[in-house]
Design an enzyme around this catalytic site. Structure first.
Site, PDB file in Angstrom:
ATOM      1  N   HIS A  26       0.847  -1.194   0.000  1.00 13.83           N
ATOM      2  CA  HIS A  26       0.000   0.000   0.000  1.00 13.83           C
ATOM      3  C   HIS A  26       0.877   1.236   0.000  1.00 13.83           C
ATOM      4  O   HIS A  26       2.066   1.197   0.361  1.00 13.83           O
ATOM      5  CB  HIS A  26      -0.939   0.023   1.216  1.00 13.83           C
ATOM      6  CG  HIS A  26      -0.262   0.303   2.527  1.00 13.83           C
ATOM      7  ND1 HIS A  26      -0.242   1.556   3.092  1.00 13.83           N
ATOM      8  CD2 HIS A  26       0.404  -0.509   3.381  1.00 13.83           C
ATOM      9  CE1 HIS A  26       0.418   1.500   4.248  1.00 13.83           C
ATOM     10  NE2 HIS A  26       0.817   0.259   4.441  1.00 13.83           N
ATOM     11  N   CYS A  27       0.294   2.356  -0.460  1.00 11.24           N
ATOM     12  CA  CYS A  27       0.984   3.635  -0.410  1.00 11.24           C
ATOM     13  C   CYS A  27       0.192   4.551   0.516  1.00 11.24           C
ATOM     14  O   CYS A  27      -0.466   4.071   1.431  1.00 11.24           O
ATOM     15  CB  CYS A  27       1.143   4.227  -1.814  1.00 11.24           C
ATOM     16  SG  CYS A  27      -0.425   4.535  -2.639  1.00 11.24           S
ATOM     17  N   ALA A  28       0.217   5.845   0.286  1.00 12.04           N
ATOM     18  CA  ALA A  28      -0.439   6.769   1.208  1.00 12.04           C
ATOM     19  C   ALA A  28      -1.952   6.715   1.124  1.00 12.04           C
ATOM     20  O   ALA A  28      -2.648   7.062   2.087  1.00 12.04           O
ATOM     21  CB  ALA A  28       0.021   8.196   0.930  1.00 12.04           C
ATOM     22  N   ARG A  30      -3.683   4.108  -1.290  1.00 14.47           N
ATOM     23  CA  ARG A  30      -4.202   2.993  -2.087  1.00 14.47           C
ATOM     24  C   ARG A  30      -3.666   1.646  -1.617  1.00 14.47           C
ATOM     25  O   ARG A  30      -2.510   1.525  -1.233  1.00 14.47           O
ATOM     26  CB  ARG A  30      -3.822   3.165  -3.563  1.00 14.47           C
ATOM     27  CG  ARG A  30      -4.016   4.560  -4.084  1.00 14.47           C
ATOM     28  CD  ARG A  30      -3.255   4.796  -5.382  1.00 14.47           C
ATOM     29  NE  ARG A  30      -2.961   6.214  -5.557  1.00 14.47           N
ATOM     30  CZ  ARG A  30      -2.192   6.708  -6.517  1.00 14.47           C
ATOM     31  NH1 ARG A  30      -1.671   5.905  -7.404  1.00 14.47           N
ATOM     32  NH2 ARG A  30      -1.959   8.001  -6.585  1.00 14.47           N
TER      33      ARG A  30
END
Length: 670
Positions: A26-28, A30
């Site tokens: 995951h990112c910030a 998504r």
């Protein structure tokens, strides 16, 4: 039970179960999945999950947009599924299983040429300006050119050749550097290799055709006794530089595995660089030159033959779909080779017109949907962006959403591209792919350039109205009541009650509505240019999947809080910070685009979770040089992510502004 356990369980089922997940990270904002079989993902069911704000597929990853709480969602997902996450790089490697060989090659080309684009574009503009100075006799100057009549402008013209030569003649240096950067090997070796391809010791590539074989054999060879190597330069050559760059990368990786670390600093560069330089001048350079010249010859022949009308009609119409697939990145190499071989390109003018067509289609939709204030926040900046050469907000935000404007733009682009091609109107180089693109042409070509632009715009605008009435091409088209407010058709986009936002300079006044609302001040988080969120070159933000907001194209590096509130989250990779305002607005400050992959290196966060902040609070320092060097966008995006509480975002100022300046307000429902 975790807050998102039910949603996570539902998402796991809707993406095809645990056995369909090859990797997850995951990112910030998504969740990023690599799925074994993406057809098993039930996108309609996923859209119904309360915490899901949207989804899309990119580079082999199925990305599900969650928002600020993605870390909590990820933890609940891991607990439910029993799947351990992987690093971003591991996820990228796994994602390649969903890409065919063509997609992988295109991805590599994109990552090689994208960091070079700013230099190539500005170089094209400078060449166009030099052409005007030295090549256009003016009646007002007695039939002389500007350089012939003015010592000053003659000096300017001569000086501008310095950066133009650096950009185009020494392009192989940029290519070999970019390849080593992309492949994670020693970048200085790539730079050195590139210099050996364009060294002043070599016969300039532009002089080769005018030099006899006998002269080359006598004056431009290295004689080793039992064999010779031609001292031929590869100025502006693309494919020789690419072949040499990839050989250097693979040799370095090979020797790093087999040479002891104690002596690797000496022998890895030696055994990698020297054989590559030798191979570049003996084998790869000559072969690459022939390949590149062959490709440019075929393209040029197609665009100058009696069938040029057909070639240009097809390419002009299909360029926009190529952008969606990523295939358009291959045209950069072809354009560069055309300029090297023929001194101009007949491919790029069609690309310029395709961008203009996409912007015109959005403009037509704007007039068709007048009164839809929410959509105007996307369509107006998207039109401007496309006219300046960046089409993603236009295509993904409006044209592909409704379909018919996208098709209309393809028709307009096809006709305009055919017109500019059959008149042999060629550009001096790659320029700004929109209305300012005329600067990349010779001034005597301006009438046909402007005529082609006008034809493209008129046809696109008219066909957008025509295709609107073709049901097969019309998707999610809004209908209008007498008051002009857009009402979505059943099942269409934008359904829900309309929200009225007060248009006033008195940002302290509350709006009288059935639900109590509060207006909170918004401030510029960094010095730079404030833009609408629809202009951000990332569809997740530009299409407001994360919520409404704005962005700043930064000039400074100090990032301040755009609102007053409390720090709720600081992402592990430091590129994103969450803030909760007193009225309950959840704010995401996202520094740069796709910067999660930089693992926090360019960011120095100055706050901690739980801290109270105001517009005077320094959140972080972003190293712009490092972000740009990594090939990432620098936009600082401010998104209000809890859309159910946001009645509207009003920007009273855009354009250049100082950090901490008040630029508008957000209206938050009670």
């Amino acid at each position: 039970m975790g807050k998102y356990q039910a949603d996570a369980k539902q998402l796991l089922a809707d993406i095809g179960g645990k056995e369909n997940v090859a990797a997850v990270t995951h990112c910030a904002t998504r969740m990023r999945f690599v799925l074994n079989d993406q057809s098993k993902a039930n996108e309609k069911a996923i859209e119904e999950i309360p915490s899901v704000k949207g989804m899309f597929t990119n580079a082999g990853q199925f990305q599900v947009i969650i928002g600020n709480d993605v870390a909590d969602f990820y933890n609940d997902f891991s607990a439910i599924s029993g799947i351990e996450g992987v690093s971003k790089e591991q996820s990228k490697v796994a994602a390649k299983q969903n890409q065919n060989i063509v997609q992988r090659i295109i991805g590599v080309l994109a990552e090689i040429f994208t960091p070079l684009l700013p230099a190539i574009i500005v170089g094209g503009l400078m060449l166009g300006f030099r052409n005007f100075l030295e090549g256009v006799p003016l009646d007002a100057l007695g039939g002389q050119t500007i350089t012939e009549s003015s010592v000053f402008w003659n000096g300017v013209n001569g000086f501008l050749w310095l950066p133009c030569e650096a950009i185009f003649h020494f392009l192989p240096v940029g290519i070999t550097w970019s390849i080593t950067r992309k492949m994670g090997t020693t970048q200085i070796l790539g730079i050195v290799l590139g210099i050996t391809l364009v060294s002043p010791q070599l016969l300039n590539a532009y002089a080769v055709n005018g030099t006899s074989a006998a002269d080359i054999a006598q004056n431009w060879t290295w004689d080793f006794g039992f064999f010779t190597i031609d001292k031929i330069g590869y100025q502006a050559q693309v494919i020789p530089a690419m072949l040499a760059g990839f050989l250097l990368v693979y040799l370095e990786k090979f020797f790093r595995k087999h040479i002891p670390e104690a002596v690797s600093m000496i022998f890895v560069p030696l055994f990698s660089l020297l054989p590559t330089i030798l191979a570049a001048h003996m084998i790869l350079g000559p072969i690459g030159w022939k390949i590149g010249s062959g490709i440019s010859f075929v393209v040029n022949a197609g665009l100058t033959s009696s069938f040029s009308w057909l070639f240009s009609l097809i390419f002009g119409g299909l360029y926009a779909p190529l952008v969606i697939t990523g295939l358009h990145h291959t045209t950069l190499a072809i354009d560069s080779q055309l300029v090297a071989d023929f001194g101009s390109t007949n491919l790029w003018p069609m690309i310029m017109l395709s961008n203009i067509a996409q912007g015109t289609a959005v403009l037509a939709v704007y007039f068709q949907h007048r009164g839809n204030k929410k959509e105007e926040q996307i369509s107006v900046p998207a039109t401007i962006s496309a006219y300046l050469g960046v089409t993603e907000p236009a295509m993904f935000g409006i044209n592909l959403k409704y379909v018919y404007p996208f098709i209309a733009a393809m028709v307009g682009s096809a006709i305009g591209g055919m017109l500019i091609t059959i008149t042999n109107t060629r550009a001096l180089g790659i320029g700004v792919g929109g209305l300012p693109g005329f600067l990349s042409f010779k001034i005597n070509n301006y009438p046909m350039v402007f005529a082609s632009m006008l034809v493209t715009m008129v046809i696109t605008f008219v066909m957008t109205y025509v295709f609107r009435n073709v049901k097969a091409l019309n998707k999610l088209e809004p209908e209008y009541d007498e008051g002009g407010l857009a009402m979505a058709t059943a099942g269409g986009a934008g359904s829900g009650p309309a929200v009225s936002v007060m248009d006033t300079k008195d940002a302290s006044t509350a709006v009288a509505t059935p639900d109590m609302v509060t207006q909170e001040m918004i401030y510029a988080p960094v010095e730079g240019e404030v833009i609408m969120i629809g202009e951000v070159a990332d569809p997740v933000f530009s299409q407001k999947m994360m919520g409404d907001g704005f962005a700043v194209r930064p000039k400074g590096q100090e990032i301040y809080a755009p609102v007053a509130g409390t720090i709720t989250s600081i992402f592990a990779t430091k590129h994103a910070i969450g803030i909760l305002t007193p009225a309950g607005a959840e704010v995401l400050v996202h520094m740069g685009l796709d910067t999660v992959e930089l693992n926090g290196a360019p960011f120095d966060v100055k706050v901690t979770e739980g801290a109270s902040v105001t517009s005077e609070t320094l959140l972080a320092v972003m190293d712009l040089t490092a972000v740009k060097a990594a090939g990432k966008g620098t936009d600082v995006v401010v998104a209000f992510t809890n859309r159910e509480k946001i009645a509207g975002v009003t920007l009273e100022q855009t354009g250049e502004i100082a950090e901490q300046s008040q630029i508008g307000y957000v209206t938050v429902k009670g």
